[in-house]
Design a protein around this motif. Structure first.
Motif, PDB file in Angstrom:
ATOM      1  N   PRO A  52      29.663  39.876  31.417  1.00  0.00           N
ATOM      2  CA  PRO A  52      29.939  39.297  32.747  1.00  0.00           C
ATOM      3  C   PRO A  52      31.066  40.013  33.491  1.00  0.00           C
ATOM      4  O   PRO A  52      31.040  40.118  34.720  1.00  0.00           O
ATOM      5  CB  PRO A  52      30.325  37.846  32.451  1.00  0.00           C
ATOM      6  CG  PRO A  52      29.765  37.567  31.103  1.00  0.00           C
ATOM      7  CD  PRO A  52      29.753  38.863  30.369  1.00  0.00           C
ATOM      8  N   ASP A  53      32.052  40.525  32.747  1.00  0.00           N
ATOM      9  CA  ASP A  53      33.150  41.259  33.386  1.00  0.00           C
ATOM     10  C   ASP A  53      32.632  42.528  34.048  1.00  0.00           C
ATOM     11  O   ASP A  53      33.025  42.865  35.162  1.00  0.00           O
ATOM     12  CB  ASP A  53      34.231  41.629  32.362  1.00  0.00           C
ATOM     13  CG  ASP A  53      34.876  40.408  31.743  1.00  0.00           C
ATOM     14  OD1 ASP A  53      35.081  39.424  32.467  1.00  0.00           O
ATOM     15  OD2 ASP A  53      35.164  40.446  30.535  1.00  0.00           O
ATOM     16  N   VAL A  54      31.737  43.224  33.364  1.00  0.00           N
ATOM     17  CA  VAL A  54      31.189  44.472  33.909  1.00  0.00           C
ATOM     18  C   VAL A  54      30.278  44.173  35.098  1.00  0.00           C
ATOM     19  O   VAL A  54      30.296  44.884  36.101  1.00  0.00           O
ATOM     20  CB  VAL A  54      30.438  45.262  32.815  1.00  0.00           C
ATOM     21  CG1 VAL A  54      29.763  46.487  33.392  1.00  0.00           C
ATOM     22  CG2 VAL A  54      31.401  45.662  31.708  1.00  0.00           C
ATOM     23  N   GLU A  55      29.494  43.103  35.006  1.00  0.00           N
ATOM     24  CA  GLU A  55      28.599  42.750  36.111  1.00  0.00           C
ATOM     25  C   GLU A  55      29.382  42.321  37.350  1.00  0.00           C
ATOM     26  O   GLU A  55      28.945  42.528  38.473  1.00  0.00           O
ATOM     27  CB  GLU A  55      27.647  41.632  35.680  1.00  0.00           C
ATOM     28  CG  GLU A  55      26.604  42.116  34.694  1.00  0.00           C
ATOM     29  CD  GLU A  55      25.752  40.988  34.140  1.00  0.00           C
ATOM     30  OE1 GLU A  55      26.063  39.805  34.400  1.00  0.00           O
ATOM     31  OE2 GLU A  55      24.770  41.297  33.447  1.00  0.00           O
ATOM     32  N   ARG A  56      30.546  41.722  37.165  1.00  0.00           N
ATOM     33  CA  ARG A  56      31.367  41.243  38.272  1.00  0.00           C
ATOM     34  C   ARG A  56      32.220  42.358  38.892  1.00  0.00           C
ATOM     35  O   ARG A  56      32.719  42.222  40.004  1.00  0.00           O
ATOM     36  CB  ARG A  56      32.265  40.127  37.744  1.00  0.00           C
ATOM     37  CG  ARG A  56      32.721  39.158  38.771  1.00  0.00           C
ATOM     38  CD  ARG A  56      33.485  37.967  38.200  1.00  0.00           C
ATOM     39  NE  ARG A  56      34.359  38.290  37.093  1.00  0.00           N
ATOM     40  CZ  ARG A  56      34.205  37.808  35.854  1.00  0.00           C
ATOM     41  NH1 ARG A  56      33.215  37.019  35.561  1.00  0.00           N
ATOM     42  NH2 ARG A  56      35.053  38.148  34.902  1.00  0.00           N
ATOM     43  N   LEU A  57      32.358  43.467  38.198  1.00  0.00           N
ATOM     44  CA  LEU A  57      33.221  44.560  38.653  1.00  0.00           C
ATOM     45  C   LEU A  57      32.633  45.233  39.889  1.00  0.00           C
ATOM     46  O   LEU A  57      31.496  45.690  39.878  1.00  0.00           O
ATOM     47  CB  LEU A  57      33.383  45.590  37.522  1.00  0.00           C
ATOM     48  CG  LEU A  57      34.317  46.753  37.779  1.00  0.00           C
ATOM     49  CD1 LEU A  57      35.742  46.249  37.976  1.00  0.00           C
ATOM     50  CD2 LEU A  57      34.267  47.709  36.605  1.00  0.00           C
ATOM     51  N   ARG A  58      33.392  45.259  40.962  1.00  0.00           N
ATOM     52  CA  ARG A  58      32.986  45.919  42.208  1.00  0.00           C
ATOM     53  C   ARG A  58      34.152  46.775  42.691  1.00  0.00           C
ATOM     54  O   ARG A  58      35.290  46.326  42.730  1.00  0.00           O
ATOM     55  CB  ARG A  58      32.647  44.896  43.301  1.00  0.00           C
ATOM     56  CG  ARG A  58      31.453  44.033  42.985  1.00  0.00           C
ATOM     57  CD  ARG A  58      30.160  44.850  43.042  1.00  0.00           C
ATOM     58  NE  ARG A  58      29.007  44.050  42.724  1.00  0.00           N
ATOM     59  CZ  ARG A  58      28.428  44.020  41.535  1.00  0.00           C
ATOM     60  NH1 ARG A  58      28.906  44.721  40.545  1.00  0.00           N
ATOM     61  NH2 ARG A  58      27.361  43.275  41.328  1.00  0.00           N
ATOM     62  N   PHE A  59      33.838  48.004  43.070  1.00  0.00           N
ATOM     63  CA  PHE A  59      34.859  48.922  43.551  1.00  0.00           C
ATOM     64  C   PHE A  59      34.879  48.903  45.068  1.00  0.00           C
ATOM     65  O   PHE A  59      33.821  48.874  45.704  1.00  0.00           O
ATOM     66  CB  PHE A  59      34.565  50.341  43.065  1.00  0.00           C
ATOM     67  CG  PHE A  59      34.596  50.465  41.569  1.00  0.00           C
ATOM     68  CD1 PHE A  59      35.795  50.439  40.890  1.00  0.00           C
ATOM     69  CD2 PHE A  59      33.428  50.593  40.846  1.00  0.00           C
ATOM     70  CE1 PHE A  59      35.829  50.547  39.514  1.00  0.00           C
ATOM     71  CE2 PHE A  59      33.453  50.703  39.473  1.00  0.00           C
ATOM     72  CZ  PHE A  59      34.652  50.677  38.806  1.00  0.00           C
ATOM     73  N   VAL A  71      37.717  53.964  39.479  1.00  0.00           N
ATOM     74  CA  VAL A  71      36.519  54.228  38.680  1.00  0.00           C
ATOM     75  C   VAL A  71      36.906  54.866  37.348  1.00  0.00           C
ATOM     76  O   VAL A  71      36.395  54.484  36.291  1.00  0.00           O
ATOM     77  CB  VAL A  71      35.535  55.123  39.458  1.00  0.00           C
ATOM     78  CG1 VAL A  71      34.339  55.499  38.592  1.00  0.00           C
ATOM     79  CG2 VAL A  71      35.066  54.418  40.728  1.00  0.00           C
ATOM     80  N   ASP A  72      37.843  55.822  37.375  1.00  0.00           N
ATOM     81  CA  ASP A  72      38.285  56.466  36.145  1.00  0.00           C
ATOM     82  C   ASP A  72      38.936  55.467  35.191  1.00  0.00           C
ATOM     83  O   ASP A  72      38.713  55.516  33.977  1.00  0.00           O
ATOM     84  CB  ASP A  72      39.257  57.607  36.445  1.00  0.00           C
ATOM     85  CG  ASP A  72      38.576  58.800  37.090  1.00  0.00           C
ATOM     86  OD1 ASP A  72      37.327  58.876  37.027  1.00  0.00           O
ATOM     87  OD2 ASP A  72      39.282  59.648  37.654  1.00  0.00           O
ATOM     88  N   ASP A  73      39.757  54.551  35.735  1.00  0.00           N
ATOM     89  CA  ASP A  73      40.393  53.527  34.897  1.00  0.00           C
ATOM     90  C   ASP A  73      39.342  52.637  34.234  1.00  0.00           C
ATOM     91  O   ASP A  73      39.424  52.342  33.037  1.00  0.00           O
ATOM     92  CB  ASP A  73      41.342  52.663  35.722  1.00  0.00           C
ATOM     93  CG  ASP A  73      42.587  53.408  36.156  1.00  0.00           C
ATOM     94  OD1 ASP A  73      42.863  54.497  35.596  1.00  0.00           O
ATOM     95  OD2 ASP A  73      43.286  52.911  37.063  1.00  0.00           O
ATOM     96  N   ALA A  74      38.381  52.181  35.021  1.00  0.00           N
ATOM     97  CA  ALA A  74      37.347  51.292  34.481  1.00  0.00           C
ATOM     98  C   ALA A  74      36.509  52.014  33.425  1.00  0.00           C
ATOM     99  O   ALA A  74      36.236  51.462  32.352  1.00  0.00           O
ATOM    100  CB  ALA A  74      36.457  50.776  35.605  1.00  0.00           C
TER     101      ALA A  74
END
Length: 119
Positions: A52-59, A71-74
């Motif tokens: 869910p954390d990855v699905e919620r991640l928006r840049f 993006v590099d940090d993620a």
């Protein structure tokens, strides 16, 4: 001739209006720089990352796509966690293989008849 005079007067009025707007707005100075937009829901630092954390991640979008540092940090965080999980899975599979071989060896010892014992 009247049309030409009307156009000259209209042009003078427009130039005067723009000049007045520029001169009277001089006290405020330039606009302040806007704060850069950052990732809203960053990956949680206090627990492992889940689906869910990855699905919620928006840049946030910037001029040429996405902010490369975000993006590099993620990607770095996700790569490190995947490597950690792969190492843990390898350790558990190795322990399971050792336990299975020990159990098979134990069964073989238990099934072997003692010396002098008839089957």
């Amino acid at each position: 001739m009247v049309m030409f005079l009307f156009l000259v007067i209209a042009l003078a009025v427009v130039v005067a209006g723009v000049t007045l707007a520029v001169v009277s707005g001089g006290d405020s100075g330039p606009l302040p720089d806007a704060e850069p937009e950052r990732v809203q829901d960053a990956l949680p630092p206090d627990r492992p990352v889940g689906r869910p954390d990855v699905e919620r991640l928006r840049f946030p979008l910037v001029l040429r796509g996405y902010r490369m540092a975000d993006v590099d940090d993620a990607l770095g965080r996700l790569g490190a966690e995947l490597a950690e999980r792969d190492a843990r899975i390898a350790d558990l599979e190795s322990a399971l293989a050792g336990a299975r071989s020990a159990a098979a060896h134990q069964r073989a010892v238990m099934d072997k008849p003692a010396p002098g014992e008839q089957r």
